[in-house]
Design an enzyme around this catalytic site. Structure first.
Site, PDB file in Angstrom:
ATOM      1  N   LYS A  65       9.656  11.390  -7.435  1.00  0.00           N
ATOM      2  CA  LYS A  65       9.769  11.663  -6.002  1.00  0.00           C
ATOM      3  C   LYS A  65      11.164  11.312  -5.510  1.00  0.00           C
ATOM      4  O   LYS A  65      11.676  10.235  -5.811  1.00  0.00           O
ATOM      5  CB  LYS A  65       8.707  10.873  -5.239  1.00  0.00           C
ATOM      6  CG  LYS A  65       7.283  11.226  -5.676  1.00  0.00           C
ATOM      7  CD  LYS A  65       6.253  10.325  -5.034  1.00  0.00           C
ATOM      8  CE  LYS A  65       6.315   8.909  -5.561  1.00  0.00           C
ATOM      9  NZ  LYS A  65       5.185   8.071  -5.089  1.00  0.00           N
ATOM     10  N   THR A  76       6.131   6.622   8.094  1.00  0.00           N
ATOM     11  CA  THR A  76       5.957   7.159   6.734  1.00  0.00           C
ATOM     12  C   THR A  76       5.102   6.254   5.852  1.00  0.00           C
ATOM     13  O   THR A  76       5.073   6.423   4.635  1.00  0.00           O
ATOM     14  CB  THR A  76       7.334   7.358   6.065  1.00  0.00           C
ATOM     15  OG1 THR A  76       8.018   6.084   6.033  1.00  0.00           O
ATOM     16  CG2 THR A  76       8.184   8.362   6.829  1.00  0.00           C
ATOM     17  N   GLY A 117       2.373   4.923   3.659  1.00  0.00           N
ATOM     18  CA  GLY A 117       1.313   5.541   2.886  1.00  0.00           C
ATOM     19  C   GLY A 117       1.658   6.878   2.254  1.00  0.00           C
ATOM     20  O   GLY A 117       0.780   7.545   1.699  1.00  0.00           O
ATOM     21  N   THR A 118       2.933   7.283   2.293  1.00  0.00           N
ATOM     22  CA  THR A 118       3.287   8.602   1.749  1.00  0.00           C
ATOM     23  C   THR A 118       3.019   8.692   0.248  1.00  0.00           C
ATOM     24  O   THR A 118       2.461   9.675  -0.228  1.00  0.00           O
ATOM     25  CB  THR A 118       4.763   8.937   2.031  1.00  0.00           C
ATOM     26  OG1 THR A 118       5.584   7.848   1.585  1.00  0.00           O
ATOM     27  CG2 THR A 118       5.010   9.165   3.505  1.00  0.00           C
ATOM     28  N   GLY A 119       3.428   7.674  -0.503  1.00  0.00           N
ATOM     29  CA  GLY A 119       3.245   7.724  -1.957  1.00  0.00           C
ATOM     30  C   GLY A 119       1.784   7.714  -2.354  1.00  0.00           C
ATOM     31  O   GLY A 119       1.350   8.491  -3.219  1.00  0.00           O
ATOM     32  N   CYS A 120       0.996   6.844  -1.721  1.00  0.00           N
ATOM     33  CA  CYS A 120      -0.444   6.791  -1.998  1.00  0.00           C
ATOM     34  C   CYS A 120      -1.094   8.128  -1.681  1.00  0.00           C
ATOM     35  O   CYS A 120      -1.904   8.655  -2.455  1.00  0.00           O
ATOM     36  CB  CYS A 120      -1.100   5.702  -1.155  1.00  0.00           C
ATOM     37  SG  CYS A 120      -0.420   4.046  -1.367  1.00  0.00           S
TER      38      CYS A 120
END
Length: 270
Positions: free
Chosen positions: A175, A208, A210-213
């Site tokens: 990412k 932003t 919690g974007t990765g989860c």
């Protein structure tokens, strides 16, 4: 309906971890189930405390789900320590879920470490070979590949991904949100067939959390439904971009993305 299991930590503010995974599952049309590995005390400003659960109760949760319910995909997030990694790896090697998406959660956005440094080798040795897709951010990809990537070009990013593939993981989606490019965010997918780059305009957004989860859980949901890896990445990236664009101004720090914006008919939350 497809059933997707998240194995991850709990976020008391509801923005990341298990809570974000359940929201992403629901928004993408699958039934969500959970195995909690740790309880965190956190809010939009950061993590203030972590209580890691015993590996026995983590294993018991996995057994309870798999022994009764068909599991179409598994998403793994925060694992906290080597004992939990080993317990999860043993259970998944036994149950063999058809899709396994691993988000190697090492450090929270606030900078708080969520994986003990001594557990990193266990993650690489025991879980990566079981994963169909790994979704590291740039700092995590640096740790896993041993390469400096902050200002890397596409060729170097692909080289890092190829190095991570040597662990036995099926594919790697690095990412690009931590890159220094002020105009766009590019993710790169590397697998045995080559590499693909997915770009999107960089959003000037504060909220932003919690974007990765949410990205990894969305990918698990879409792959459970039979989408190709390429289609799943495109759709998941679009979904997360919308969530970021309409992030919720909650609390005094970095608020969560809006998982259900499209379901509100374009209306903002009050």
């Amino acid at each position: 309906m497809y059933n997707v299991l998240s194995i991850a930590g709990s976020d008391s503010s509801g923005g990341a971890g298990i809570q974000a995974d359940l929201k992403a599952f629901a928004a993408n049309g699958v039934y969500g189930m959970t195995v909690i590995t740790a309880v965190t005390a956190q809010n939009t400003r950061g993590v203030t405390a972590i209580r890691v659960l015993d590996p026995e109760i983590v294993s018991a949760q996995i057994e309870a789900v798999f022994s009764d319910i068909r599991v179409d995909a598994v998403k793994i997030g925060m694992l906290a320590d080597g004992k939990i990694i080993s317990a999860v790896a043993r259970a998944l090697a036994r149950w063999k879920p058809p899709v396994l998406v691993l988000d190697p959660v090492m450090v929270a956005k606030s900078g708080h470490r969520l994986l003990a440094p001594e557990a990193e080798e266990s993650l690489i040795r025991e879980l990566l070979p079981l994963a169909d897709l790994l979704t590291p951010n740039i700092p995590e990809a640096e740790t896993l590949s041993g390469m400096e990537l902050q200002n890397a070009d596409g060729a170097l990013m692909e080289k890092a991904g190829r190095r991570i593939l040597e662990t036995g993981v099926g594919a790697v989606l690095i990412k690009g949100g931590h890159s220094q490019n002020p105009e766009s965010s590019a993710d790169i997918l590397i697998d045995a067939g080559g590499s693909r780059v997915y770009t999107a305009p960089r959003l000037e957004a504060l909220h932003t959390h919690g974007t990765g989860c949410s990205l990894s859980s969305t990918l698990a949901a879409l792959l459970a439904g039979g989408l190709s890896l390429d289609d799943a990445v495109r759709r998941a990236k679009s979904y997360i971009s919308e969530g970021i664009a309409h992030g919720i101004p909650l609390g005094g720090g970095c608020g969560p993305i809006h998982h259900f914006y499209s379901l509100y008919g374009g209306e903002e939350l009050a």
